[in-house]
Design a protein around this motif. Structure first.
Motif, short mmCIF file in Angstrom:
data_model
loop_
_atom_site.label_atom_id
_atom_site.label_comp_id
_atom_site.label_asym_id
_atom_site.label_seq_id
_atom_site.Cartn_x
_atom_site.Cartn_y
_atom_site.Cartn_z
N LEU A 146 -7.83 4.33 -1.80
CA LEU A 146 -8.86 4.93 -0.27
C LEU A 146 -9.75 5.69 -0.60
CD1 LEU A 146 -5.29 8.00 -0.25
CD2 LEU A 146 -5.93 6.39 1.03
N LEU A 147 -11.06 6.20 -1.12
CA LEU A 147 -12.04 5.78 -1.66
C LEU A 147 -12.77 5.52 -1.14
CD1 LEU A 147 -14.16 8.89 -2.71
CD2 LEU A 147 -14.05 6.60 -4.27
N LEU A 155 1.08 -1.30 0.16
CA LEU A 155 0.44 -0.02 0.00
C LEU A 155 0.93 1.18 -0.05
CD1 LEU A 155 -2.96 -1.22 2.05
CD2 LEU A 155 -3.23 -0.82 -0.04
N SER A 156 2.17 0.81 0.06
CA SER A 156 2.92 2.77 0.60
C SER A 156 2.96 2.57 -1.04
CB SER A 156 4.17 1.93 1.48
OG SER A 156 4.91 1.58 0.48
N ASP A 157 3.22 1.82 -1.55
CA ASP A 157 3.57 1.53 -3.30
C ASP A 157 2.03 2.59 -3.85
OD1 ASP A 157 5.95 1.08 -2.99
OD2 ASP A 157 6.40 -0.45 -2.93
N GLY A 161 -5.17 0.59 -4.59
CA GLY A 161 -4.98 -0.22 -3.70
C GLY A 161 -4.80 -1.30 -5.24
N ALA A 162 -4.96 -2.56 -5.02
CA ALA A 162 -4.80 -3.73 -5.97
C ALA A 162 -6.15 -4.25 -6.58
CB ALA A 162 -4.84 -5.07 -5.22
N ASN A 202 -8.38 -5.21 4.28
CA ASN A 202 -9.02 -5.00 3.23
C ASN A 202 -9.50 -4.42 2.30
OD1 ASN A 202 -9.13 -7.90 4.41
ND2 ASN A 202 -10.68 -7.77 5.96
N THR A 203 -10.13 -3.18 3.27
CA THR A 203 -11.55 -2.17 2.10
C THR A 203 -10.08 -1.43 1.45
OG1 THR A 203 -12.49 -2.27 3.86
CG2 THR A 203 -12.72 -0.04 2.87
N TRP A 204 -8.69 -1.33 2.05
CA TRP A 204 -8.02 0.03 1.29
C TRP A 204 -7.65 -0.53 0.02
CZ3 TRP A 204 -3.44 2.47 4.53
CH2 TRP A 204 -2.85 3.60 3.15
#
Length: 413
Positions: A338-339, A293-295, A300-301, A331-333
């Motif tokens: 972010l939305l 997630l930092s990248d 996200g994915a 899970n959500t991220w």
């Protein structure tokens, strides 16, 4: 198999056309029917999805949107639209568009359809008990096979058979806890209703369902579900004056017990700080997910993209790559970006506002919020939403919260 499913779907359509409420009862009772899969015109689907789509079509033909209470609730309309928008963006962000579209329809579009159906049919919070009874009745489809599995030590798939962790009708033990944890909470609140003690049959039903749910969770060795259910029941009991003193006394005794028995204290600390094997797996997952997630913080994915996306970050080869990071925020991220976190926060604000406005007047908000709390606590170390039945279950309890909000607003005016 397909012909049998078609016949069952036709029977359901006839029932739902005659009485849509009964159709919704059947959907809640047969949430595990997502395990029955088929393909229609090359599009994969599940029997649960078919039941929801049939019900939604019947609702459109017989009622339509004109009289729906959502028309006056702009904050909730924004929530629904943002959810659909976020899930749609997550499809585009995924590297597997077709798989992501399947998740999009099964975990978001159809559960939202079910939300619309329930909030259209259910006018008052107190009228929700037949829905809840149907849901609890369906839980025996999980309870009974689980008990049989354990009693005869038969049908437990590898590698869970080594520890004799039952899976019931599912392929892994934690699915049992994810499904039955909410039922245990519903049973607790059902027994807190005065009417439950006037009706011997219903009292017996809820006692047996609650005890059996917790028993089968224990047989599945779903520790997170047990902790979530116990914590939720404890916190919920504080809202009932007749239970408050006993609940506080139990908490004090438990604290004393942890102080007097070092082995018990060590065990509890090990579990709560994730120092056992399962906990170490989770901590490793979260560390790798944080690096990913930092990248990729914005999107996200994408939907169903985590297993492939996390591969370059997966350093601990002793542990498998899971479908999700097993934490409700991660899970959500990962799935929605972010939305998605913003929408989750928005949903939390809607639920919290409704709770504080209504909990002294509408008992149903305690039940619905209690189930959401149980799923959230469990979700600290698992995935309590991204599954066909669990997503529908989540939106059902959001529907109960919405109905409570509408009832409160109506009485206030």
């Amino acid at each position: 198999m397909n012909m049998l499913l078609i016949l069952l779907a036709a029977l359901f359509a006839w029932i739902a056309w005659r009485d849509l409420r009964i159709g919704l009862f059947l959907i809640l009772a047969f949430l595990p029917s997502y395990l029955l899969r088929f393909s229609f015109l090359g599009i994969p689907g599940t029997f649960l999805e078919a039941l929801i789509l049939i019900s939604f079509l019947i609702w459109i033909l017989k009622r339509g949107y004109q009289a729906h209470p959502l028309r006056q609730e702009h904050a909730w309309i924004v929530f629904l639209l943002l959810t659909v928008l976020t899930a749609s963006i997550a499809v585009l962000a995924s590297h597997g568009i077709l798989t992501a579209l399947g998740v999009w329809k099964a975990y978001f579009i159809e559960p939202i359809m079910f939300f619309i159906l329930v909030t259209s049919v259910l006018k008052k919070p107190c009228d929700a008990w037949p829905f809840l009874t149907a849901l609890a009745s369906g839980s025996w489809l999980i309870i009974l096979p689980g008990i049989v599995q354990y009693a005869f030590d038969f049908g437990i798939p590898a590698p869970w058979d080594v520890e004799r962790r039952i899976t019931s009708i599912f392929s892994y033990p934690n699915a049992v806890g994810l499904s039955l944890g909410p039922v245990a909470i519903i049973s607790f609140f059902a027994l807190m209703q005065k009417d439950a003690w006037k009706n011997r049959r219903m009292r017996t039903f809820w006692i047996l369902t609650g005890i059996a749910s917790l028993l089968v969770i224990m047989l599945a060795q779903s520790e997170a579900a047990l902790v979530a259910a116990t914590a939720t029941i404890f916190l919920s009991a504080l809202f009932f004056p007749r239970l408050r003193a006993a609940t506080i006394a139990c908490a004090i005794l438990a604290t004393i017990g942890l102080g007097l028995f070092p082995d018990l204290r060590t065990f509890a600390v090990e579990k709560l700080t994730l120092q056992d094997f399962s906990g170490r797996v989770r901590l490793t997952q979260w560390k790798e997910t944080a690096a990913f997630l930092s990248d990729h913080p914005i999107f996200g994915a994408g939907l169903s993209g985590y297993p492939d996306a996390i591969e370059p970050y997966h350093k601990e080869r002793a542990y498998e790559i899971f479908q999700y990071p097993h934490n409700i925020l991660l899970n959500t991220w990962v799935e929605l970006g972010l939305l998605g976190l913003a929408v989750l926060t928005y949903a939390g604000a809607l639920m919290t506002k409704t709770f504080w406005q209504t909990w002294k007047k509408e008992p149903m908000i305690l039940l619905a919020s209690g189930v959401v709390l149980e799923m959230t606590i469990h979700g600290l170390v698992d995935a309590p939403y991204f599954k066909n039945d669990l997503s529908v279950l989540t939106w059902f309890f959001l529907a109960l919260i919405f109905v409570t909000h509408v009832a409160y607003a109506r009485h206030s005016h």
